[in-house]
Design a protein around this motif. Sequence first.
Motif: not given
Length: 101
Positions: A5-6, A9-12, A87-88, A94-95
């Motif tokens: 998931i993390y 988010a980086v890829r997005s 941080r998010t 989630l992580i």
Amino acid sequence: MLTNIYLNAVRSHVDLLVRRGRTDKLIIWDVGRDEIHDPTLIAYRAYGNRDNADVVMLCAGTNRVGEALPNRRIYLPLPASLAQIKRTYTNSGLIDGVING
């Protein structure tokens, strides 16, 4: 699994900035010959530690350690952006154990 998931988010984040032509908000990295087989070296040079090798592999389009990185330009999130994404996802629970600095 939760780390995915993390990393998504980086890829997005990176993909969105590249599509919008905002590469000024990314680290533009030309993978060197000495870095092709060592994503931790790029992580060290870009972020000051080797902990973000997973981000480097993701941005280079490789899937596993040992897979050669492409000898081309890649785009990496800025350290501040990467820290914010960590941080998010850490604060939301989630992580676990992904935040390294």
